[in-house]
Scaffold this motif. Structure first.
Motif, short mmCIF file in Angstrom:
data_model
loop_
_atom_site.label_atom_id
_atom_site.label_comp_id
_atom_site.label_asym_id
_atom_site.label_seq_id
_atom_site.Cartn_x
_atom_site.Cartn_y
_atom_site.Cartn_z
N LEU A 252 0.90 -1.21 0.04
CA LEU A 252 0.14 -0.15 0.06
C LEU A 252 0.79 1.34 0.04
O LEU A 252 1.87 1.28 0.76
CB LEU A 252 -0.90 0.11 1.26
N THR A 253 0.91 2.24 -1.01
CA THR A 253 1.54 3.44 -1.06
C THR A 253 0.67 4.47 -0.37
O THR A 253 -0.60 4.71 -0.88
CB THR A 253 1.94 3.77 -2.59
N ARG A 254 0.98 5.06 0.96
CA ARG A 254 0.47 6.03 1.56
C ARG A 254 0.46 7.39 1.03
O ARG A 254 1.45 7.54 -0.01
CB ARG A 254 1.05 5.97 3.05
N ALA A 255 -0.17 8.23 1.29
CA ALA A 255 -0.22 9.79 0.88
C ALA A 255 0.97 10.27 0.83
O ALA A 255 1.60 11.19 -0.09
CB ALA A 255 -1.38 10.60 1.38
N VAL B 77 3.55 0.25 2.57
CA VAL B 77 3.55 -0.92 3.62
C VAL B 77 3.09 -1.97 2.99
O VAL B 77 2.30 -2.08 2.35
CB VAL B 77 2.36 -0.31 4.65
N ARG B 78 3.90 -3.08 3.30
CA ARG B 78 3.72 -4.38 2.88
C ARG B 78 2.66 -5.10 3.63
O ARG B 78 2.62 -4.97 4.96
CB ARG B 78 4.93 -5.28 2.82
N PRO C 117 -5.64 -2.26 7.08
CA PRO C 117 -6.62 -1.89 8.23
C PRO C 117 -6.47 -0.18 8.07
O PRO C 117 -7.56 0.41 8.28
CB PRO C 117 -5.74 -2.30 9.41
N ASP C 118 -5.35 0.54 7.59
CA ASP C 118 -5.51 1.77 7.46
C ASP C 118 -6.46 2.34 6.55
O ASP C 118 -7.17 3.34 6.58
CB ASP C 118 -4.03 2.24 6.77
N GLN C 119 -6.94 1.47 5.44
CA GLN C 119 -7.93 1.83 4.70
C GLN C 119 -9.36 1.99 5.18
O GLN C 119 -10.38 2.70 4.65
CB GLN C 119 -8.14 0.90 3.40
N ILE C 120 -9.47 1.51 6.47
CA ILE C 120 -10.89 1.40 6.99
C ILE C 120 -10.85 2.92 7.50
O ILE C 120 -12.41 3.40 7.48
CB ILE C 120 -10.72 0.75 8.31
N THR C 121 -10.03 3.61 7.99
CA THR C 121 -10.08 5.18 8.46
C THR C 121 -9.37 6.06 7.74
O THR C 121 -9.16 7.15 8.55
CB THR C 121 -9.63 5.13 9.95
#
Length: 100
Positions: A16-19, A24-25, A78-82
Motif C-alpha cells: 500500500l502506498t500512503r499519501a 507498507v507491505r 487496516p489503514d484503509q478503514i479509517t
C-alpha cells in the motif's frame, strides 16, 4: 510473522502506498466477502481521530478484530478503514454474514 496454521498463511503479499509516499507491505485476504452479505450492527462515520484497532476494540472488545471491519468494508489493509474522514463504514455483527 504469520503462523503456518493461520487462515492467512498462504495469502499473497502486496504493498500500500500512503499519501506521503511511504509503502507498507501486507497480505491480501484470500477472499473478501461482498459487503451485502454482512449484517450491520451499525454504521460509523470516520473521523480524523479514528484508528482501526480502536474501532474494533469498541465494537468487539478486541483491537485485533479490525479484520472484521476490513472484510465488511471491502478493504485489504487496516489503514484503509479509517483513511477517509467522513466515509461511512459498516460495523458488522460478528458472525453476522460473510460466511457464504
Amino acid at each position: 510473522m504469520i503462523d503456518q496454521n493461520s487462515r492467512d498463511a498462504t495469502a499473497p503479499e502486496t504493498e500500500l502506498t500512503r499519501a506521503d509516499g511511504s509503502t507498507v507491505r501486507h497480505i491480501v485476504p484470500p477472499i473478501l466477502p461482498h459487503p451485502d452479505s454482512y449484517t450491520p450492527a451499525r454504521r460509523h462515520r470516520v473521523t480524523d481521530s479514528d484508528r482501526p484497532d480502536i474501532l474494533a476494540a469498541k465494537a468487539y472488545g478486541q483491537a485485533t478484530a479490525w479484520w472484521l471491519l476490513a472484510n465488511a468494508n471491502t478493504v485489504a489493509h487496516p489503514d484503509q478503514i479509517t483513511d477517509t474522514p467522513g466515509a461511512a463504514r459498516i460495523i458488522p455483527i460478528p458472525d453476522g454474514g460473510g460466511n457464504d
